[in-house]
Design an enzyme around this catalytic site. Structure first.
Site, PDB file in Angstrom:
ATOM      1  N   HIS A 170     -11.348   0.224 -52.140  1.00 14.70           N
ATOM      2  CA  HIS A 170     -11.538   0.960 -50.883  1.00 14.70           C
ATOM      3  C   HIS A 170     -11.758   0.041 -49.678  1.00 14.70           C
ATOM      4  O   HIS A 170     -11.688   0.512 -48.533  1.00 14.70           O
ATOM      5  CB  HIS A 170     -12.728   1.914 -50.991  1.00 14.70           C
ATOM      6  N   HIS A 219      -9.790   7.773 -57.506  1.00 10.64           N
ATOM      7  CA  HIS A 219      -9.775   7.764 -56.045  1.00 10.64           C
ATOM      8  C   HIS A 219      -8.608   6.910 -55.545  1.00 10.64           C
ATOM      9  O   HIS A 219      -8.294   5.880 -56.134  1.00 10.64           O
ATOM     10  CB  HIS A 219     -11.076   7.182 -55.492  1.00 10.64           C
ATOM     11  N   ASP A 276      -7.415   4.351 -60.864  1.00 15.39           N
ATOM     12  CA  ASP A 276      -8.708   4.925 -60.490  1.00 15.39           C
ATOM     13  C   ASP A 276      -8.473   6.342 -59.946  1.00 15.39           C
ATOM     14  O   ASP A 276      -7.443   6.610 -59.312  1.00 15.39           O
ATOM     15  CB  ASP A 276      -9.352   4.055 -59.412  1.00 15.39           C
TER      16      ASP A 276
END
Length: 335
Positions: free
Chosen positions: A122, A160, A158
């Protein structure tokens, strides 16, 4: 497998109720004790100049000062302490080790898997977010490109979307990024229309599934879209951003990938890199149920030790089929 690991990664203390805790690595290590063929490697920190090739220098300086001042809440989800700086450099260094070891020929039972934290996918070029400070996979890919690789592919499973990895390489044709992630989940990015820009158009592939997608749906995305696209891209190195939070029993997602499903995905990536004559390295991202995380990492290891995961025989869901058809219309379907 060869696992990259350093104790300093445990010093990144996120507090007693934070899901991204040092207990994640402890649980993995406990589970791996029961397995044969596990080797640990303590890699060096990532070179700060290398980190600055994918992150803004002012941001890196701000992050270091933040830790030197004792840390705190960078944002509502992203927590640091004084030791986080050292842990983040170590985590990025472990990812670089995984990339370089793979390029050096470590494969089969010696395939490298980086067990670092904090995770990274991220972290954008100029900011931390989503538990992440330094984008480990991006630093590792850049290290590979500065070594022997002409092209690197990153497959992010993942739950996300790895917005940071996508952003860093969105206009670069030397890195192909593919992600399967849950629609409606943090950080809300990763639409299938996001395919790269300029010369990099077609080097970004997002499979955005509705909640409830299961192992069959994930394997269909790999078989029909991701593996053909990566094989066509012909990378020298494939890095897996391996989060295990799409697991059916993970506490913070609604996907239904089984432990066996992670083994099946691993087996497909191993076959894919054989077909591409590419190196393979794995980098830990998320996964927040300690048992499901450790069981899934163990299953990945066992695949490289000869285990053949069971294949599911259910049909692809209607929701997943709609997404795969849309991707095929964009040119990402199997040829």
């Amino acid at each position: 497998m060869n696992f990259g690991y350093r104790e300093v990664c445990l010093d990144h203390d996120t507090g007693p109720r934070h899901p991204e805790s040092p207990d994640r690595l402890r649980a993995i290590r406990r589970a791996l004790k029961e397995n044969h063929g596990v080797e640990y490697v303590a890699a060096d920190d990532a070179d700060i100049d290398l980190v600055r090739t994918v992150h803004d220098s002012d941001y890196i300086a701000e992050f270091r000062d933040f830790c030197d001042d004792g840390g705190g809440n960078w944002d509502a989800d992203t927590v640091a302490v004084e030791e986080t700086w050292d842990a983040a450099l170590a985590s990025a260094g472990l990812a670089v080790w995984a990339a370089e070891a793979a390029l050096d020929g470590n494969s089969g039972r010696d395939t490298p898997f980086s067990l670092g934290r904090p995770p990274g996918h991220h972290a954008v070029g100029d900011d931390a977010m989503g538990f992440c400070f330094i984008n480990n996979a991006a630093v590792a890919a850049q290290a590979a490109l500065e070594a022997d690789a002409d092209r690197v592919a990153i497959f992010d499973w993942d739950v996300h979307h790895g917005n940071g990895t996508q952003d860093i390489f969105y206009d670069r044709s030397d890195v192909f990024y593919a992600s399967i992630h849950e629609d409606g989940l943090y950080p809300g990015t990763g639409d299938i229309s996001e395919t790269g820009t300029g010369d990099a158009d077609g080097t970004n592939l997002n499979v955005k599934y509705k909640p409830g997608a299961d192992t069959v749906d994930y394997l269909a995305a790999i078989d029909e879209c991701i593996a053909p696209a990566i094989e066509d891209y012909d990378p020298d190195l494939l890095l897996i951003s391996a989060g295990f939070d799409a697991h059916e029993h993970d506490p913070i997602s609604r996907m239904r990938v089984s432990t066996e499903g992670y083994g099946a995905m691993t087996d497909r990536m191993r076959s894919l890199t054989d077909a591409c004559d590419a190196a393979l390295g794995i980098i830990l991202e998320g996964g927040y149920g300690l048992d499901t995380l450790s069981d899934s990492v163990t299953t990945v290891h066992e695949v490289f030790d000869g285990y053949q995961p069971m294949e599911p025989d259910d049909d692809v869901s209607d929701d997943a089929r709609d997404v795969l058809d849309d991707l095929a219309d964009q040119g990402f379907g199997a040829k």
